[in-house]
Design an enzyme around this catalytic site. Structure first.
Site, short mmCIF file in Angstrom:
data_model
loop_
_atom_site.label_atom_id
_atom_site.label_comp_id
_atom_site.label_asym_id
_atom_site.label_seq_id
_atom_site.Cartn_x
_atom_site.Cartn_y
_atom_site.Cartn_z
N GLU A 81 0.81 -1.22 0.00
CA GLU A 81 0.00 0.00 0.00
C GLU A 81 0.85 1.28 0.00
OE1 GLU A 81 -4.20 -0.48 1.70
OE2 GLU A 81 -2.86 -1.08 3.33
N HIS A 100 -0.37 5.53 7.38
CA HIS A 100 -1.54 4.69 7.09
C HIS A 100 -1.59 3.60 8.15
CE1 HIS A 100 -4.46 2.05 5.45
NE2 HIS A 100 -3.59 1.08 5.26
N HIS A 102 -4.48 0.82 10.66
CA HIS A 102 -5.77 0.12 10.76
C HIS A 102 -6.34 0.20 12.17
CE1 HIS A 102 -3.66 -2.59 7.55
NE2 HIS A 102 -4.12 -1.49 7.00
N HIS A 171 -11.36 -0.55 6.79
CA HIS A 171 -9.93 -0.73 6.59
C HIS A 171 -9.08 0.07 7.59
CE1 HIS A 171 -6.48 -0.53 3.35
NE2 HIS A 171 -6.02 -0.73 4.55
#
Ligand code: MN
Length: 249
Positions: A81, A100, A102, A171
């Site tokens: 990603e 990023h 989760h 997500h």
């Protein structure tokens, strides 16, 4: 003893510390990542190869280009990603660092109509509006939910717009800031803000921070990367993450 996040000389060390902090504070686990733009070459950024943040050392950092590829030939696998980072840097020249993750506490806000709002003073950084990006809107219902190419990354960056955080349906989130320490702090407080908001919603009507309060927090001296208040947090988190000795580099 004090650190200067964002300066070229110790940027890789700062990125290692950022990885360890995010792991220790449960923002990331085996998955999730943090990157920083190269101040000497703004069309490139630093991000580890595919490795869990808690384990990352300076030698794990790979320079990436804005198309999400490694600058130099790289034998080690890259994060699937990495395009989240590439696309946000491409779209936002003002952004210096990206996370990023989760973090579980934000996930309910990605799959319901309940909008995540800044509700505590330390959550002010996330901004008045936190949009939710749904990969299915543009890419259909057969994706694996991951951002695995530039098209998907650019679509996410478009939803982010000029904001600080975008949630990702089912997500996680992407956070963008003007320094490494800013993005780490925002990513640490984002799940805490979400947790408080969710508890508050069970008690009654929500009173989020006002636009004026959000702006006042952002303009306050305690928010600058080199302020004593910011350095205090960075030192505290680095110590908790077991990498306080790296601050001396
Ligand atoms: Mn992910």
């Amino acid at each position: 003893m004090t650190t200067s996040p964002g300066t070229a000389t110790n940027l890789i060390t700062e990125l290692v510390i950022a990885n360890r902090i995010l792991a220790r504070e449960d923002v990331v686990d085996a998955y999730g990542h943090v990157s920083v733009r190269n101040p000497e070459a703004p069309e490139r950024f630093f991000l580890a190869h595919s490795k869990s943040p808690a384990l990352i050392e300076a030698a794990d950092i790979v320079e990436h280009t804005l198309d999400g590829q490694a600058l130099k030939k790289e034998a080690r696998p890259l994060y699937l990603e990495r395009f989240i980072h590439a696309a946000i840097y491409e779209a936002r020249p003002d952004v210096i660092a990206v996370v990023h993750a989760h973090a579980e506490d934000v996930l309910p806000f990605t799959i319901t109509k309940a909008a995540l709002k800044p509700v505590i003073h330390s959550g002010a950084f996330i901004g008045a509006e936190v949009p939710v990006w749904d990969i299915a809107e543009r890419f259909g219902d057969r994706t694996n939910l991951l951002v695995t190419n530039m098209d998907q990354g650019r679509d996410l960056a478009k939803t982010l717009g000029d904001r600080n955080v975008a949630l990702m349906r089912g997500h996680g989130f992407a956070a963008a800031a003007r320094s490494l320490i800013d993005v780490v702090r925002m990513s640490v407080y984002l799940p805490r803000n979400a947790r408080v908001q969710q508890k508050a919603m069970q008690l009654g009507e929500l009173k989020p921070l006002s636009r004026g309060e959000i702006d006042a927090r952002a303009a306050g001296p305690g928010y600058k990367p080199h302020s004593p208040e910011t350095q205090r947090a960075w030192q505290y988190w680095a110590g908790r993450a077991g990498c306080g000795e790296l601050l001396k580099d």
